[in-house]
Design a protein around this motif. Sequence first.
Motif, mmCIF file in Angstrom:
data_model
loop_
_atom_site.group_PDB
_atom_site.id
_atom_site.type_symbol
_atom_site.label_atom_id
_atom_site.label_comp_id
_atom_site.label_asym_id
_atom_site.label_seq_id
_atom_site.Cartn_x
_atom_site.Cartn_y
_atom_site.Cartn_z
ATOM 1 N N UNK A 48 21.242 -32.150 12.050
ATOM 2 C CA UNK A 48 22.366 -31.252 10.783
ATOM 3 C C UNK A 48 21.954 -30.485 11.570
ATOM 4 N N UNK A 49 23.041 -29.093 10.865
ATOM 5 C CA UNK A 49 23.089 -27.551 11.087
ATOM 6 C C UNK A 49 22.137 -27.420 10.239
ATOM 7 N N UNK A 50 22.723 -27.572 8.359
ATOM 8 C CA UNK A 50 22.107 -27.491 7.605
ATOM 9 C C UNK A 50 20.852 -27.580 7.708
ATOM 10 N N UNK A 51 19.829 -28.529 8.174
ATOM 11 C CA UNK A 51 18.572 -29.031 8.380
ATOM 12 C C UNK A 51 18.317 -27.824 9.528
ATOM 13 N N UNK A 52 19.050 -27.613 10.409
ATOM 14 C CA UNK A 52 18.518 -26.688 11.381
ATOM 15 C C UNK A 52 18.328 -24.924 11.026
ATOM 16 N N UNK A 53 19.541 -25.114 10.270
ATOM 17 C CA UNK A 53 19.785 -23.920 10.030
ATOM 18 C C UNK A 53 18.065 -22.886 8.903
ATOM 19 N N UNK A 54 17.814 -23.839 8.245
ATOM 20 C CA UNK A 54 16.659 -23.953 7.549
ATOM 21 C C UNK A 54 15.299 -24.075 8.297
ATOM 22 N N UNK A 55 15.382 -24.692 8.960
ATOM 23 C CA UNK A 55 13.944 -24.804 9.881
ATOM 24 C C UNK A 55 13.646 -23.083 10.501
ATOM 25 N N UNK A 56 14.796 -23.130 10.992
ATOM 26 C CA UNK A 56 14.837 -21.615 11.442
ATOM 27 C C UNK A 56 14.582 -20.182 11.181
ATOM 28 N N UNK A 57 13.720 -20.886 9.982
ATOM 29 C CA UNK A 57 13.741 -19.538 8.594
ATOM 30 C C UNK A 57 12.596 -19.847 8.250
ATOM 31 N N UNK A 58 11.706 -21.263 8.370
ATOM 32 C CA UNK A 58 11.177 -22.025 7.416
ATOM 33 C C UNK A 58 9.905 -20.961 7.922
ATOM 34 N N UNK A 59 8.770 -20.544 7.110
ATOM 35 C CA UNK A 59 7.526 -19.951 7.498
ATOM 36 C C UNK A 59 6.575 -21.027 7.807
ATOM 37 N N UNK A 60 6.880 -22.157 6.651
ATOM 38 C CA UNK A 60 5.743 -23.129 7.076
ATOM 39 C C UNK A 60 5.791 -24.011 8.773
ATOM 40 N N UNK A 61 6.649 -23.572 9.682
ATOM 41 C CA UNK A 61 7.148 -24.512 10.413
ATOM 42 C C UNK A 61 6.076 -23.182 12.158
ATOM 43 N N UNK A 62 5.558 -22.959 13.075
ATOM 44 C CA UNK A 62 5.261 -22.169 14.059
ATOM 45 C C UNK A 62 6.340 -22.803 14.934
ATOM 46 N N UNK A 63 6.054 -21.221 16.460
ATOM 47 C CA UNK A 63 6.566 -21.829 17.132
ATOM 48 C C UNK A 63 5.399 -21.819 18.246
ATOM 49 N N UNK A 64 4.504 -21.729 18.531
ATOM 50 C CA UNK A 64 3.432 -21.299 19.251
ATOM 51 C C UNK A 64 3.346 -22.982 19.402
ATOM 52 N N UNK A 65 2.964 -23.104 20.956
ATOM 53 C CA UNK A 65 2.424 -24.725 21.121
ATOM 54 C C UNK A 65 1.025 -24.615 21.027
ATOM 55 N N UNK A 66 0.605 -23.673 20.898
ATOM 56 C CA UNK A 66 -1.119 -24.076 20.303
ATOM 57 C C UNK A 66 -1.590 -24.464 19.029
ATOM 58 N N UNK A 67 -0.242 -25.072 17.940
ATOM 59 C CA UNK A 67 0.434 -26.022 17.820
ATOM 60 C C UNK A 67 0.120 -27.537 17.814
ATOM 61 N N UNK A 68 0.732 -27.740 19.209
ATOM 62 C CA UNK A 68 0.846 -29.376 19.370
ATOM 63 C C UNK A 68 -0.318 -29.919 20.236
ATOM 64 N N UNK A 69 -0.277 -31.125 19.803
ATOM 65 C CA UNK A 69 -1.807 -31.923 19.505
ATOM 66 C C UNK A 69 -2.224 -32.266 21.355
ATOM 67 N N UNK A 70 -0.802 -31.741 21.818
ATOM 68 C CA UNK A 70 -0.823 -32.071 23.363
ATOM 69 C C UNK A 70 -1.933 -31.073 24.556
ATOM 70 N N UNK A 71 -1.281 -29.978 23.649
ATOM 71 C CA UNK A 71 -2.242 -29.083 24.151
ATOM 72 C C UNK A 71 -3.305 -28.754 23.725
ATOM 73 N N UNK A 72 -3.390 -29.282 22.512
ATOM 74 C CA UNK A 72 -5.008 -28.890 22.405
ATOM 75 C C UNK A 72 -5.459 -29.938 23.084
ATOM 76 N N UNK A 73 -5.231 -31.123 23.101
ATOM 77 C CA UNK A 73 -6.052 -31.638 24.392
ATOM 78 C C UNK A 73 -5.839 -32.347 25.600
ATOM 79 N N UNK A 74 -5.290 -30.774 26.060
ATOM 80 C CA UNK A 74 -4.985 -30.229 27.176
ATOM 81 C C UNK A 74 -4.360 -31.856 27.853
ATOM 82 N N UNK A 75 -3.468 -32.098 27.821
ATOM 83 C CA UNK A 75 -2.890 -33.352 28.108
ATOM 84 C C UNK A 75 -1.053 -33.036 28.533
ATOM 85 N N UNK A 76 -0.817 -31.922 28.652
ATOM 86 C CA UNK A 76 0.618 -31.677 28.383
ATOM 87 C C UNK A 76 1.168 -32.571 29.626
#
Length: 423
Positions: A48-76
């Motif tokens: 959804x365009x509107x949902x995407x536009x909102x997500x791009x400005x949402x401070x509750x979400x991060x762009x840092x892949x350190x938050x990805x479980x696969x990174x934390x578990x070293x199984x990318x």
Amino acid sequence: MNTYHPVPRLFGDDFRERPHEAYDQLRAAGPVAWAEIAEGVHALVVTSWATARALLADPDFSRDPAHWTAVADNRIPAELAYMVIPGVQRAEGRVHERLRRALEECLAGIDAHETRARVQRDSRMLIQRFAARGHADLMREYAEPVVALAFTELLGCPPGTADPLRDAVHALTAAEPDATLGWTDLASILRDTIRTKKKTPGTDLTSFLLAHPAALSEEETVGQLASLIVLGAAPTAAWIGSTLHALLTEPAYASQLVGGAVTLRTALNETLSVRCPVANSSVHYARRPTTVHGVRVPQGVPVLISHAATGLDPGRPGRGDALDRSHLAWSAGMHRCPAPGLATSIAEAAIENAVDALWDLSAPISTVAGKHGPFMHCPAHVGVFFSPPQERGREDEREGEQGVRTQDVRTRRSGMNTPGRVL
């Protein structure tokens, strides 16, 4: 025979050949839905365009892949190395501000006119390699190498690195099994370039970044350059290839350009609007478990914005035509693309030279499979036929004898009159 999957797969042969089926399935599930982006790897995808536009400005979400479980578990997964490439696009807070300011100020020092002139020179050189054959793959033999040359010159990379750089970027963005090796090769090229520029600075982006008051470390500089190449070169090549393919296979689209109804830059904007070369990107991660439009978003799960789908969202503002710039192809917010003008100059110069030098192009196949993986949205190949220079010369002589202006003849042979042909 198609194999049923509980959620759409954004990879594999079925997706390459029929991506619209996967996006239809995602839309039917709602503005945010689950998809499989690699074997056994699931992510949420925003259509959804509107949902995407909102997500791009949402401070509750991060762009840092350190938050990805696969990174934390070293199984990318090796094929998803694209998702963890360092750089300004993954940074946050003061680090992001520092890196972004350095990149923008250094990009401002790049001479756009000189870049355009280099692209014109390089595109002529590439065309000369296949002009006598009368046929070519304008994706693999033209769009990708011309952009690779442009970016290696922009960064001041050593001579001969354009092809290795292109191969590395291709492995990363196509989500190939050797994507991790692609990242290793790319980082090696960039480190060699940095070492060279420390000794002998030039008027290139690497030298500018090394001299910037932000005092970037070598690893930060590698990340900045890598993000610019991977998030800039691959989409720009896809942009060129998609636009050429549309001009060749969609007579109505081509006739607007040939008839003067739109400019080439407007045609390029339409490609971004309805054929966005970045398929699924702008990866976000919830800082804590949350919901988006009633869909539970667990912490540590990638949330991708489908730029290919949001451009075709019926709820998108604007008309969705060549003049509509409401698309999210450049992303939005603080992570918006830092160099849209530079990418536009490269794409525009490359397409101008192609249609000028190969003026009677024709595409034998109107529908071709797309790129591998979930990240890029463009034809894997743009096969074309055209008259070799010697045949054109003889035809021009005949036209001259008849008192007919060559440009008028070329216009009459355009996509306005013959399906599948342009300029």
